[in-house]
Design an enzyme around this catalytic site. Structure first.
Site, PDB file in Angstrom:
ATOM      1  NE  ARG A   1     -12.035  -2.463  50.661  1.00 50.84           N
ATOM      2  CZ  ARG A   1     -10.818  -2.787  51.037  1.00 50.84           C
ATOM      3  NH1 ARG A   1     -10.517  -2.852  52.311  1.00 50.84           N
ATOM      4  NH2 ARG A   1      -9.896  -3.071  50.136  1.00 50.84           N
TER       5      ARG A   1
ATOM      6  CE  LYS B   1      -5.217 -11.843  47.199  1.00 48.41           C
ATOM      7  NZ  LYS B   1      -5.865 -10.583  47.480  1.00 48.41           N
TER       8      LYS B   1
ATOM      9  CG  HIS C   1      -8.448  -6.872  47.108  1.00 43.76           C
ATOM     10  ND1 HIS C   1      -7.127  -6.551  46.913  1.00 43.76           N
ATOM     11  CD2 HIS C   1      -8.631  -6.793  48.458  1.00 43.76           C
ATOM     12  CE1 HIS C   1      -6.557  -6.281  48.074  1.00 43.76           C
ATOM     13  NE2 HIS C   1      -7.449  -6.435  49.032  1.00 43.76           N
TER      14      HIS C   1
END
Ligand SMILES: Cc1cc2nc3c(=O)[nH]c(=O)nc-3n(C[C@H](O)[C@H](O)[C@H](O)COP(=O)(O)O)c2cc1C
Length: 398
Positions: free
Chosen positions: A181, A268, A292
């Site tokens: 990120r 998930k 995500h």
């Protein structure tokens, strides 16, 4: 109306967020209220952030084929998840350290979800702990687990969630390493929040946020303080890479968790039909189709693109959840039309929390529910549970 009444009305509208009509407006309001680095942490994605945009683009490519002159005077937006009612058809996706957005963080969001009859998922990396959140909510709570290196930590978190009455366990599998990120790296986002010299100006511009932080306990991972030396400031990515995730984990680890957790188990981060089939073999009850929110990997499709492929290969008894890019009631109805049991959203509640605390999350859930109700009328359906592929205009995946 005199001056005092006008002032009172303006302040009420501000407090209740009554003027806000869309999730995107909460996004803009959050941007004004919180420091730039925190806003980037919420808004950003991994790499080129292409997957963040792909989630939106893939949803925008899904179109309805409306039916008119149907009696839609009574509409029902509720549905069922794992046999229990979901009044507002939304699951608040697990999102870590909500105390960055607002000091009451997960407590506020869980309370809002409870009032609205939605489900709140608590992240492993939450600001408030499993027990604190259970204490303030009588509603449906799910707990999200990362595949920690240390098995004892996994077992301890699972038993704390069970003892606190969490109904379902979500295991997030799409973080073998933390996505790059770049905004966070550039901003030097760290835990506990440390203001670096180059960032003084960003924080000074948001004195209210800073005073909220100073008046409350230091921001940290509420569930993990007993396991870590939470005092070292390190980048969130480094910290999570070091402590939270183990890239050696495999399906065996999921099977082990299945043998320990007896309630609904949800995986998930599934973006591949083969993985969905493997998860079914491992005994999961639900699958969250998710990238995500584009925070892990930029070179993956949008969720609405891959969802039909996954839906086609899993058995009917598996509950399928749509997670990525939901910003409007229309998007929620699209998720149902594609075959989801329910839609999940992360940034929408996080932005609303940052913008207006608990009242913001109340408002965003109300907006989304009302938009779902209007969408049902516009496509000619009385109930959300009846929505299906028949409501879609020839869907072209992007
Ligand atoms: C600020 C933030 C923190 C997040 N933290 C987690 C987390 O701790 N665990 C997890 O499984 N997903 C986490 N996610 C991803 C969300 O659960 C969800 O997959 C994503 O937000 C969905 O995309 P959307 O934001 O477009 O709705 C986080 C997302 C955001 C925005």
């Amino acid at each position: 109306m005199n001056f005092r009444e006008i002032k009172k009305l303006i302040s009420f509208r501000r407090r209740s967020g009554a003027g806000i009509q869309t999730v995107d407006e909460f996004r803009e309001k959050a941007k004004k209220k919180i420091p730039h680095a925190i806003w980037d942490f919420i808004d950003g994605g991994a790499g080129t952030e292409q997957a963040v945009h792909a989630n939106r683009a893939s949803l925008e490519a899904v179109l309805f084929q409306p039916n008119y002159l149907v009696d839609v005077s009574q509409r029902d937006t509720s549905t069922h998840v794992f046999g229990k009612p979901l009044r507002t058809p939304l699951i608040l996706s697990p999102a870590g350290i909500a105390t960055l957005a607002h000091p009451r963080g997960e407590l506020a969001a869980a309370r809002s979800a409870d009032k609205a009859g939605a489900i709140f998922c608590l992240s492993t990396g939450s600001g408030h702990s499993i027990e604190q959140v259970a204490e303030v909510s009588n509603g449906r709570l799910w707990f999200q687990l990362y595949l920690w290196k240390n098995q004892e930590v996994i077992d301890s978190l699972i038993s704390r969630a069970k003892n606190s009455g969490y109904e379902a366990l979500i295991v997030t599998v799409d973080v073998p390493v933390v996505g790059k990120r770049e905004r966070d790296l550039r901003n030097g986002m760290s835990l506990p929040v440390t203001i670096r010299p180059g960032q003084y100006l960003h924080y000074l511009r948001k004195p209210r946020w800073v005073s909220g932080i100073l008046r409350n306990p230091a921001i940290t991972f509420g569930n993990l303080t007993s396991f870590t030396s939470g005092d070292d400031a390190s980048s969130i990515g480094e910290y999570v890479n070091k402590e939270l995730n183990d890239p050696s984990k495999t399906w065996d680890d999921l099977e082990r968790i299945r043998s320990v957790w007896k309630g609904p188990l949800i995986i998930k981060g599934i973006m591949n039909p083969k993985d969905a089939q493997r998860a079914e073999q491992a005994g999961v009850d639900g699958i969250i189709v998710s990238n995500h929110g584009g925070r892990q990997f930029s070179s993956v499709p949008g969720v609405a693109t891959i969802f039909p492929e996954i839906q086609a290969v899993v058995s009917e008894h598996i509950e399928l959840f749509f997670d990525g890019g939901i910003r409007r009631g229309e998007d929620i109805v699209k998720a149902y039309a594609l075959g989801a049991t329910a839609a999940c959203s992360g940034r929408s509640w996080f932005w609303a929390l940052a913008a207006d605390g608990e009242q913001g999350v109340d408002r965003v859930l109300h907006i989304l529910e009302k938009e779902v109700e209007d969408t049902l009328a516009l496509i000619g359906e009385k109930t959300l549970t009846q929505v299906g592929k028949h409501n879609l205009y020839r869907h072209q995946a992007t």
